[in-house]
Write a protein that holds these residues in place. Structure first.
Motif, PDB file in Angstrom:
ATOM      1  N   MET A   1      93.307  78.885  61.832  1.00 16.87           N
ATOM      2  CA  MET A   1      92.291  79.685  62.639  1.00 16.87           C
ATOM      3  C   MET A   1      91.605  80.800  62.186  1.00 16.87           C
ATOM      4  SD  MET A   1      93.682  79.286  66.371  1.00 16.87           S
ATOM      5  CE  MET A   1      92.670  78.096  67.151  1.00 16.87           C
ATOM      6  N   SER A   2      91.844  81.216  61.047  1.00 21.72           N
ATOM      7  CA  SER A   2      91.067  82.246  60.388  1.00 21.72           C
ATOM      8  C   SER A   2      90.360  81.666  59.190  1.00 21.72           C
ATOM      9  CB  SER A   2      92.061  83.139  59.850  1.00 21.72           C
ATOM     10  OG  SER A   2      92.880  83.948  60.957  1.00 21.72           O
ATOM     11  N   GLY A   3      89.153  82.186  59.056  1.00 25.62           N
ATOM     12  CA  GLY A   3      88.383  81.360  58.161  1.00 25.62           C
ATOM     13  C   GLY A   3      88.747  82.083  56.735  1.00 25.62           C
ATOM     14  N   SER A   4      88.197  81.635  55.748  1.00 23.16           N
ATOM     15  CA  SER A   4      88.431  82.142  54.013  1.00 23.16           C
ATOM     16  C   SER A   4      87.858  83.322  53.920  1.00 23.16           C
ATOM     17  CB  SER A   4      87.937  80.947  53.185  1.00 23.16           C
ATOM     18  OG  SER A   4      86.259  80.986  53.445  1.00 23.16           O
ATOM     19  N   ALA A   5      86.572  83.867  54.750  1.00 21.29           N
ATOM     20  CA  ALA A   5      86.124  85.158  54.384  1.00 21.29           C
ATOM     21  C   ALA A   5      86.654  86.164  55.504  1.00 21.29           C
ATOM     22  CB  ALA A   5      84.626  84.701  54.668  1.00 21.29           C
ATOM     23  N   ARG A   8      89.396  85.090  62.537  1.00 26.86           N
ATOM     24  CA  ARG A   8      88.506  84.391  63.500  1.00 26.86           C
ATOM     25  C   ARG A   8      88.266  85.400  64.829  1.00 26.86           C
ATOM     26  NH1 ARG A   8      85.734  80.175  62.038  1.00 26.86           N
ATOM     27  NH2 ARG A   8      86.199  79.374  64.177  1.00 26.86           N
ATOM     28  N   PRO A   9      87.489  85.044  65.968  1.00 22.13           N
ATOM     29  CA  PRO A   9      86.996  85.876  66.706  1.00 22.13           C
ATOM     30  C   PRO A   9      88.277  86.409  67.662  1.00 22.13           C
ATOM     31  CG  PRO A   9      85.372  84.325  66.588  1.00 22.13           C
ATOM     32  CD  PRO A   9      86.651  83.867  65.700  1.00 22.13           C
ATOM     33  N   LEU A  10      89.007  85.529  68.078  1.00 24.95           N
ATOM     34  CA  LEU A  10      90.232  85.827  69.047  1.00 24.95           C
ATOM     35  C   LEU A  10      91.100  86.939  68.248  1.00 24.95           C
ATOM     36  CD1 LEU A  10      91.762  85.766  71.543  1.00 24.95           C
ATOM     37  CD2 LEU A  10      93.093  83.914  70.707  1.00 24.95           C
ATOM     38  N   THR A  11      91.344  86.825  67.162  1.00 23.73           N
ATOM     39  CA  THR A  11      92.128  87.726  66.301  1.00 23.73           C
ATOM     40  C   THR A  11      91.647  88.961  66.069  1.00 23.73           C
ATOM     41  OG1 THR A  11      92.886  85.770  64.967  1.00 23.73           O
ATOM     42  CG2 THR A  11      93.318  88.055  64.210  1.00 23.73           C
ATOM     43  N   LYS A  12      90.087  88.862  66.049  1.00 25.23           N
ATOM     44  CA  LYS A  12      89.318  90.401  65.856  1.00 25.23           C
ATOM     45  C   LYS A  12      89.692  90.958  67.264  1.00 25.23           C
ATOM     46  CE  LYS A  12      86.047  88.545  62.441  1.00 25.23           C
ATOM     47  NZ  LYS A  12      84.796  88.530  62.052  1.00 25.23           N
ATOM     48  N   VAL A  13      89.259  90.556  68.379  1.00 27.71           N
ATOM     49  CA  VAL A  13      89.448  90.857  69.666  1.00 27.71           C
ATOM     50  C   VAL A  13      90.815  91.536  70.055  1.00 27.71           C
ATOM     51  CG1 VAL A  13      89.269  90.247  72.321  1.00 27.71           C
ATOM     52  CG2 VAL A  13      87.554  89.376  70.817  1.00 27.71           C
ATOM     53  N   LEU A  14      91.679  90.753  69.770  1.00 31.70           N
ATOM     54  CA  LEU A  14      93.358  91.172  69.769  1.00 31.70           C
ATOM     55  C   LEU A  14      93.408  92.521  68.796  1.00 31.70           C
ATOM     56  CD1 LEU A  14      95.268  88.046  70.132  1.00 31.70           C
ATOM     57  CD2 LEU A  14      94.771  89.786  72.096  1.00 31.70           C
ATOM     58  N   HIS A  15      92.997  92.404  67.770  1.00 31.84           N
ATOM     59  CA  HIS A  15      93.154  93.647  66.702  1.00 31.84           C
ATOM     60  C   HIS A  15      92.581  95.023  67.244  1.00 31.84           C
ATOM     61  CE1 HIS A  15      91.823  96.084  63.487  1.00 31.84           C
ATOM     62  NE2 HIS A  15      92.837  95.925  62.965  1.00 31.84           N
ATOM     63  N   TRP A  16      91.081  94.920  67.818  1.00 31.18           N
ATOM     64  CA  TRP A  16      90.484  95.826  68.475  1.00 31.18           C
ATOM     65  C   TRP A  16      90.904  96.257  69.873  1.00 31.18           C
ATOM     66  CZ3 TRP A  16      88.722  98.730  64.724  1.00 31.18           C
ATOM     67  CH2 TRP A  16      88.395  98.374  63.670  1.00 31.18           C
ATOM     68  N   SER A  17      91.209  95.369  70.540  1.00 28.86           N
ATOM     69  CA  SER A  17      91.695  95.745  71.855  1.00 28.86           C
ATOM     70  C   SER A  17      93.101  96.482  71.806  1.00 28.86           C
ATOM     71  CB  SER A  17      92.226  94.653  72.823  1.00 28.86           C
ATOM     72  OG  SER A  17      91.190  93.635  73.007  1.00 28.86           O
ATOM     73  N   ARG A  90      99.384  89.191  70.263  1.00 26.38           N
ATOM     74  CA  ARG A  90      98.905  89.375  69.042  1.00 26.38           C
ATOM     75  C   ARG A  90      99.801  88.872  67.930  1.00 26.38           C
ATOM     76  NH1 ARG A  90      97.392  94.162  65.115  1.00 26.38           N
ATOM     77  NH2 ARG A  90      96.018  93.174  63.834  1.00 26.38           N
ATOM     78  N   LEU A  91     101.018  89.266  68.156  1.00 29.88           N
ATOM     79  CA  LEU A  91     102.240  88.730  67.437  1.00 29.88           C
ATOM     80  C   LEU A  91     102.484  87.355  67.425  1.00 29.88           C
ATOM     81  CD1 LEU A  91     104.263  89.710  65.217  1.00 29.88           C
ATOM     82  CD2 LEU A  91     105.831  90.119  67.131  1.00 29.88           C
ATOM     83  N   ALA A  92     102.385  86.758  68.536  1.00 31.80           N
ATOM     84  CA  ALA A  92     102.535  85.221  68.746  1.00 31.80           C
ATOM     85  C   ALA A  92     101.343  84.611  68.170  1.00 31.80           C
ATOM     86  CB  ALA A  92     102.417  85.161  70.275  1.00 31.80           C
ATOM     87  N   ARG A  93     100.197  85.210  68.223  1.00 27.76           N
ATOM     88  CA  ARG A  93      98.868  84.620  67.507  1.00 27.76           C
ATOM     89  C   ARG A  93      99.056  84.356  65.877  1.00 27.76           C
ATOM     90  NH1 ARG A  93      94.175  82.244  67.843  1.00 27.76           N
ATOM     91  NH2 ARG A  93      92.591  82.834  66.270  1.00 27.76           N
ATOM     92  N   ARG A 178      84.408  94.044  56.826  1.00 28.46           N
ATOM     93  CA  ARG A 178      83.567  92.995  57.418  1.00 28.46           C
ATOM     94  C   ARG A 178      84.668  91.708  57.960  1.00 28.46           C
ATOM     95  NH1 ARG A 178      79.552  93.396  53.564  1.00 28.46           N
ATOM     96  NH2 ARG A 178      80.622  91.714  52.390  1.00 28.46           N
ATOM     97  N   ARG A 179      85.692  91.637  57.296  1.00 27.74           N
ATOM     98  CA  ARG A 179      86.480  90.800  57.598  1.00 27.74           C
ATOM     99  C   ARG A 179      87.012  90.928  59.107  1.00 27.74           C
ATOM    100  NH1 ARG A 179      89.551  88.054  53.142  1.00 27.74           N
ATOM    101  NH2 ARG A 179      91.537  88.339  54.479  1.00 27.74           N
ATOM    102  N   MET A 180      87.217  91.979  59.569  1.00 26.37           N
ATOM    103  CA  MET A 180      87.718  92.284  61.033  1.00 26.37           C
ATOM    104  C   MET A 180      86.554  92.738  61.899  1.00 26.37           C
ATOM    105  SD  MET A 180      90.353  91.791  62.665  1.00 26.37           S
ATOM    106  CE  MET A 180      91.970  91.506  61.761  1.00 26.37           C
TER     107      MET A 180
END
Length: 181
Positions: A1-5, A8-17, A90-93, A178-180
């Protein structure tokens, strides 16, 4: 679910939330400790000349009421609960989805630093709110140093995490951030 570069959007949303919730949490927490006439909150300060006890309302000892008459303390507790929930999701993801490959510009030492600071930040996502709840439950400021130590550990891990990102953004100019984003 995470791209090579990057992530992914949900990971970013959880990180910044989680980041925004922690920032709000610390702001509210420091407002609780702000000295001011009649505040009666924070490190055992009561009303008037009474030093108070525990979370320091002074006067009668009613304990903490979830939706009581202290909106800052209620906001602080609710933000703590929000952080725990976001952290758990976030940890579950993180456990269920693979990470993108390491950025090629990270050295082996930087990869170890990134791994250790991220691990510490995951732990502290739960430890800081847990020590805050222990402080409320104990109704005694003897627990305060544990909560403050958890906050200090959080800020130390965060400083290392952000420092590594800034080094790559401002010195190496390799676009790691940019990755996050």
């Amino acid at each position: 679910m995470s791209g090579s570069a990057g992530y992914r959007p949900l990971t970013k949303v959880l990180h910044w939330s989680v980041a925004v919730a922690f920032a709000a949490q610390f702001a509210v927490g420091y407002l609780l400790d702000a000295d001011g006439p009649g505040r009666g909150r924070g490190r055992g300060r009561g009303r008037g000349d009474d030093p108070g006890r525990g979370r320091g309302r002074g006067g009668e000892d009613r304990g903490y009421e979830v939706l009581g008459d202290d909106p800052l303390l209620t906001a602080h507790v609710l933000l703590g609960a929000t952080i725990v929930v976001l952290g758990a999701v976030r940890l579950a993801r993180r456990r269920m989805t693979p990470l993108p490959p390491w950025a090629p510009t990270l050295s082996a030492a930087e990869r170890r630093l990134a791994h250790h600071t991220e691990t510490a930040l995951y732990w502290l996502t739960f430890v800081v709110p847990a020590t805050g709840l222990a402080l409320l439950a104990a109704d005694d400021d003897a627990v305060l140093p544990v909560h403050v130590a958890a906050q200090a550990a959080f800020f130390a891990a965060l400083a290392l995490h952000v420092g590594l990102v800034l080094k790559h953004q401002l010195v190496d100019r390799d676009g790691l951030l940019r990755r996050m984003l």
